[in-house]
Motif scaffolding. Structure first.
Motif, short mmCIF file in Angstrom:
data_model
loop_
_atom_site.label_atom_id
_atom_site.label_comp_id
_atom_site.label_asym_id
_atom_site.label_seq_id
_atom_site.Cartn_x
_atom_site.Cartn_y
_atom_site.Cartn_z
N TYR A 177 17.42 -56.83 10.69
CA TYR A 177 16.16 -56.36 11.46
C TYR A 177 15.12 -57.13 11.91
O TYR A 177 15.06 -58.40 11.35
CB TYR A 177 15.63 -55.33 10.37
CG TYR A 177 16.53 -53.93 9.81
CD1 TYR A 177 16.25 -52.75 10.41
CD2 TYR A 177 17.32 -54.48 8.71
CE1 TYR A 177 16.96 -51.74 10.10
CE2 TYR A 177 17.97 -53.44 8.27
CZ TYR A 177 17.93 -51.92 8.94
OH TYR A 177 18.72 -51.04 8.58
N PHE A 178 14.43 -56.81 12.89
CA PHE A 178 13.07 -57.26 13.54
C PHE A 178 12.05 -56.51 13.47
O PHE A 178 12.17 -55.27 13.76
CB PHE A 178 13.64 -57.97 14.70
CG PHE A 178 14.74 -58.81 14.82
CD1 PHE A 178 14.47 -60.22 15.06
CD2 PHE A 178 16.07 -58.52 14.80
CE1 PHE A 178 15.41 -61.09 15.15
CE2 PHE A 178 16.94 -59.49 15.21
CZ PHE A 178 16.77 -60.69 15.35
N THR A 179 10.95 -57.01 12.96
CA THR A 179 9.47 -56.14 13.16
C THR A 179 8.76 -56.81 14.01
O THR A 179 8.91 -58.25 14.37
CB THR A 179 9.06 -56.52 11.53
OG1 THR A 179 8.47 -57.75 11.39
CG2 THR A 179 9.62 -55.60 10.43
N GLU A 233 15.23 -48.91 5.73
CA GLU A 233 14.65 -48.07 6.69
C GLU A 233 13.69 -46.96 6.13
O GLU A 233 12.60 -46.57 6.59
CB GLU A 233 15.69 -47.35 7.44
CG GLU A 233 16.54 -48.61 8.05
CD GLU A 233 17.60 -47.83 9.06
OE1 GLU A 233 17.26 -46.82 9.47
OE2 GLU A 233 18.50 -48.58 9.66
N ALA A 234 14.16 -46.44 4.85
CA ALA A 234 13.17 -45.24 4.58
C ALA A 234 11.77 -45.88 3.78
O ALA A 234 10.83 -45.30 4.01
CB ALA A 234 13.96 -44.77 3.07
N ILE A 235 12.00 -46.93 3.22
CA ILE A 235 10.73 -47.73 2.72
C ILE A 235 9.94 -47.83 3.89
O ILE A 235 8.62 -47.84 4.10
CB ILE A 235 10.79 -49.00 2.02
CG1 ILE A 235 11.58 -48.63 0.65
CG2 ILE A 235 9.76 -49.98 1.92
CD1 ILE A 235 11.97 -49.80 -0.16
N PHE A 236 10.40 -48.69 5.34
CA PHE A 236 9.69 -48.81 6.46
C PHE A 236 8.94 -47.67 6.82
O PHE A 236 7.92 -47.57 6.92
CB PHE A 236 10.32 -49.59 7.27
CG PHE A 236 9.76 -49.91 8.54
CD1 PHE A 236 8.97 -51.26 8.45
CD2 PHE A 236 9.38 -49.20 9.73
CE1 PHE A 236 8.26 -51.57 9.50
CE2 PHE A 236 8.43 -49.59 10.77
CZ PHE A 236 8.03 -50.93 10.60
N ALA A 237 9.75 -46.39 7.04
CA ALA A 237 9.15 -45.18 7.45
C ALA A 237 8.23 -44.72 6.55
O ALA A 237 7.14 -44.15 7.19
CB ALA A 237 10.40 -44.21 7.47
N ASP A 238 8.24 -44.80 5.24
CA ASP A 238 7.13 -44.31 4.41
C ASP A 238 5.83 -45.19 4.66
O ASP A 238 4.85 -44.83 4.46
CB ASP A 238 7.73 -44.42 2.86
CG ASP A 238 6.78 -43.92 1.96
OD1 ASP A 238 6.60 -42.71 2.17
OD2 ASP A 238 6.37 -44.72 0.96
N ARG A 239 5.90 -46.60 4.86
CA ARG A 239 4.90 -47.29 4.56
C ARG A 239 4.32 -47.72 6.33
O ARG A 239 3.08 -48.24 6.16
CB ARG A 239 5.20 -48.66 4.10
CG ARG A 239 5.59 -48.72 2.69
CD ARG A 239 4.36 -48.07 1.84
NE ARG A 239 4.72 -48.17 0.43
CZ ARG A 239 5.58 -47.54 -0.25
NH1 ARG A 239 6.14 -46.53 0.20
NH2 ARG A 239 5.61 -47.72 -1.55
N GLN A 240 4.80 -47.45 7.21
CA GLN A 240 4.57 -47.74 8.41
C GLN A 240 3.20 -47.48 9.12
O GLN A 240 2.40 -48.20 9.63
CB GLN A 240 5.51 -47.47 9.48
CG GLN A 240 5.68 -45.89 9.84
CD GLN A 240 6.74 -45.72 10.66
OE1 GLN A 240 7.24 -46.50 11.59
NE2 GLN A 240 7.44 -44.50 10.81
N LEU A 275 3.05 -51.97 15.88
CA LEU A 275 4.20 -52.40 14.81
C LEU A 275 5.31 -51.41 15.30
O LEU A 275 5.14 -50.39 15.68
CB LEU A 275 3.76 -51.91 13.43
CG LEU A 275 4.81 -51.85 12.29
CD1 LEU A 275 5.12 -53.50 12.01
CD2 LEU A 275 4.32 -51.30 11.03
N GLU A 276 6.37 -52.05 15.29
CA GLU A 276 7.81 -51.55 15.69
C GLU A 276 8.92 -52.17 14.81
O GLU A 276 8.97 -53.29 14.32
CB GLU A 276 8.16 -52.07 17.05
CG GLU A 276 7.42 -51.37 18.10
CD GLU A 276 7.68 -51.69 19.49
OE1 GLU A 276 8.76 -52.75 19.62
OE2 GLU A 276 7.18 -51.43 20.37
N LEU A 277 9.78 -51.36 14.51
CA LEU A 277 11.12 -51.94 13.56
C LEU A 277 12.45 -51.83 14.58
O LEU A 277 12.50 -50.57 15.09
CB LEU A 277 11.29 -51.12 12.40
CG LEU A 277 12.75 -51.57 11.54
CD1 LEU A 277 12.44 -52.84 10.89
CD2 LEU A 277 12.78 -50.61 10.42
#
Length: 94
Positions: free
Chosen positions: A45-47, A14-21, A33-35
């Motif tokens: 998880y689903f993107t 979740e932290a990586i996704f938040a950083d790269r979203q 884009l959604e997570l």
């Protein structure tokens, strides 16, 4: 895309996704884009993303940005990632 990973890595993911979203959202051709996180299964998880077309999605999948993100998380998967490409068939009101 469905991603099933080691529950012990969920917070890191979740932290990586938040950083790269934002970088992914601003990649050429990305419209949305959604997570999403499964309520019952930690680590599932689903993107959900919308791309201008298959070429835009393929360009992203072959980009350094994708390679960087994927390299950081691929060892955490406990199941094979699953992806679907869909067409919107929602009836529109006139």
């Amino acid at each position: 895309m469905k991603l099933t990973m080691d529950p012990a890595r969920a917070a890191e993911f979740e932290a990586i996704f938040a950083d790269r979203q934002e970088a992914i959202r601003h990649y050429p051709g990305c419209r949305h884009l959604e997570l999403w996180k499964d309520r019952s299964h930690i680590g599932v998880y689903f993107t959900y993303s919308i791309w201008e077309g298959q070429d835009a999605l393929d360009n992203y999948r072959h980009s350094p940005l994708f390679a960087e993100v994927w390299a950081g998380i691929k060892g955490w998967f406990t199941g094979k990632p699953e992806a679907w490409s869909l067409d919107d068939r929602t009836p529109r009101l006139q």
